[in-house]
Design a protein around this motif. Structure first.
Motif, mmCIF file in Angstrom:
data_model
loop_
_atom_site.group_PDB
_atom_site.id
_atom_site.type_symbol
_atom_site.label_atom_id
_atom_site.label_comp_id
_atom_site.label_asym_id
_atom_site.label_seq_id
_atom_site.Cartn_x
_atom_site.Cartn_y
_atom_site.Cartn_z
ATOM 1 N N ARG A 66 0.848 -1.190 0.000
ATOM 2 C CA ARG A 66 0.000 0.000 0.000
ATOM 3 C C ARG A 66 0.883 1.240 0.000
ATOM 4 N N THR A 67 0.467 2.220 -0.731
ATOM 5 C CA THR A 67 1.216 3.465 -0.794
ATOM 6 C C THR A 67 0.264 4.635 -0.974
ATOM 7 N N GLY A 68 0.714 5.816 -0.589
ATOM 8 C CA GLY A 68 -0.118 7.003 -0.775
ATOM 9 C C GLY A 68 -0.108 7.477 -2.213
ATOM 10 N N VAL A 69 1.101 7.614 -2.784
ATOM 11 C CA VAL A 69 1.260 8.041 -4.177
ATOM 12 C C VAL A 69 2.252 7.105 -4.855
ATOM 13 N N LYS A 70 1.869 6.565 -5.993
ATOM 14 C CA LYS A 70 2.765 5.710 -6.772
ATOM 15 C C LYS A 70 2.989 6.348 -8.129
ATOM 16 N N VAL A 71 4.262 6.453 -8.505
ATOM 17 C CA VAL A 71 4.624 6.959 -9.827
ATOM 18 C C VAL A 71 5.289 5.811 -10.572
ATOM 19 N N LEU A 72 4.710 5.417 -11.703
ATOM 20 C CA LEU A 72 5.161 4.228 -12.429
ATOM 21 C C LEU A 72 5.590 4.583 -13.845
ATOM 22 N N CYS A 73 6.800 4.147 -14.202
ATOM 23 C CA CYS A 73 7.289 4.257 -15.580
ATOM 24 C C CYS A 73 7.667 2.846 -16.029
ATOM 25 N N GLU A 74 6.899 2.264 -16.940
ATOM 26 C CA GLU A 74 7.088 0.865 -17.320
ATOM 27 C C GLU A 74 6.994 0.709 -18.841
ATOM 28 N N ASN A 75 8.038 0.109 -19.440
ATOM 29 C CA ASN A 75 8.069 -0.120 -20.893
ATOM 30 C C ASN A 75 7.725 1.141 -21.676
ATOM 31 N N TYR A 76 8.325 2.241 -21.242
ATOM 32 C CA TYR A 76 7.982 3.549 -21.821
ATOM 33 C C TYR A 76 9.191 4.251 -22.411
ATOM 34 N N GLY A 77 10.352 4.093 -21.778
ATOM 35 C CA GLY A 77 11.527 4.874 -22.146
ATOM 36 C C GLY A 77 11.867 5.828 -21.025
ATOM 37 N N VAL A 78 12.334 7.020 -21.379
ATOM 38 C CA VAL A 78 12.719 8.001 -20.367
ATOM 39 C C VAL A 78 11.543 8.928 -20.083
ATOM 40 N N SER A 79 11.143 8.977 -18.821
ATOM 41 C CA SER A 79 10.062 9.858 -18.378
ATOM 42 C C SER A 79 10.688 11.123 -17.800
#
Length: 303
Positions: free
Chosen positions: A1-14
């Motif tokens: 569980r988390t308050g805020v999740k930032v996910l970069c997956e199979n995308y490249g450079v965010s």
């Protein structure tokens, strides 16, 4: 569980993700690291088809209160056989309080900057098996932790204000204030069996420690809370120009070692202690065990 999740997956450079002025509170996640833990902020970058990382991630002016287990933690490419670091990471001017576990833990970053953050009032609610500390990198190179304050950490094991952990090169911990932590000011460690890049080139300088290393209870290895703990085969460590003010230990069983350099499947080599001020009002110890090539130069020993 988390308050805020930032996910970069199979995308490249965010690019240029900013979390600013968030108030995150009362996340009742797991207190056990091996069960995933919980967190106020979770940063994740992953992907096999497309290598995915962050460039310019900034977390600033946020408040994290009463979140279990951790404040901010990353999940990324941590193996040095598949290491794709995020760049230009900045964590600045955040408040973390009433959080029992790890405060800020960047993982898989190059050149992360952790500055002007405050962690305090950490409750002693972690299970007996758990280790945690304030601010520390893992599988990162060239991390700078500066102008931060950590106090009141009560984890059953570790509980230092700051930590230069393993699988890292050139961690710098400078101009920080550590006080009233059950563990000491700083842990510098390396697992001798990990097979990564070890812990090389740590610099700990211009920090102040007051009334740290006050662990009142037994842990996995008895009662242990050196003000500076070097564990395992760390290489080329510089500890200079710090002020370590050890207050009177009210109970006779509390560890009174100012420095302990001991084994984690190996011992430290090439450690320099230069121009530090050590104040201890009671008899104290420096335990170097089987570590090698320790140099003490121009230190002051008072009390």
């Amino acid at each position: 569980r988390t308050g805020v999740k930032v996910l970069c997956e199979n995308y490249g450079v965010s690019h240029n993700i900013i979390l600013n002025a968030l108030e995150i509170h009362d996340v009742n996640g797991s207190l056990i690291k091996q069960k995933g833990g919980g967190s106020g902020i979770l940063i994740v970058n992953k992907g096999q088809d497309v290598i995915s990382t962050f460039d310019g991630l900034t977390i600033e002016n946020c408040i994290i209160r009463r979140c279990e287990r951790n404040g901010m933690i990353w999940s990324s490419y941590s193996s040095r056989n598949n290491w794709h670091p995020s760049t230009n990471t900045v964590v600045r001017k955040n408040l973390i309080e009433e959080v029992p576990g790890d405060g800020i833990v960047p993982i898989g970053c190059e050149g992360a900057l952790i500055e002007y953050n405050l962690m305090r009032n950490c409750p002693g609610t972690l299970p007996h098996s758990e280790a945690a500390a304030g601010f520390w990198p893992w599988s990162c190179d060239n991390t700078v932790l500066q102008f931060n304050e950590v106090s009141d950490h009560k984890a059953p094991w570790d509980a230092q204000g700051f930590d230069s952990d393993y699988n890292c090169h050139n961690t710098t911990i400078q101009y920080n204030f550590s006080h009233d932590n059950d563990g000491g000011m700083v842990l510098i460690c390396n697992s001798g069996t990990d097979g990564g890049v070890g812990n090389q080139g740590t610099v700990v300088q211009y920090n102040v420690s007051i009334n740290d290393a006050i662990r009142p209870r037994a842990t996995r290895s008895g009662i242990f809370s050196a003000t500076i703990h070097i564990g395992g085969p760390c290489e080329n460590t510089l500890i200079n120009n710090n002020i370590l003010h050890v207050n009177p230990k009210t109970a006779s069983f509390i560890d009174r070692s100012i420095i302990t350099s001991d084994s984690w499947d190996g011992y430290a080599n090439n450690t320099i202690f230069k121009e530090n001020i050590f104040f201890a009002p009671q008899e104290s110890e420096i335990r170097l065990t089987k570590s090698t090539n320790n140099i003490f130069d121009g230190n002051y020993y008072l009390g």
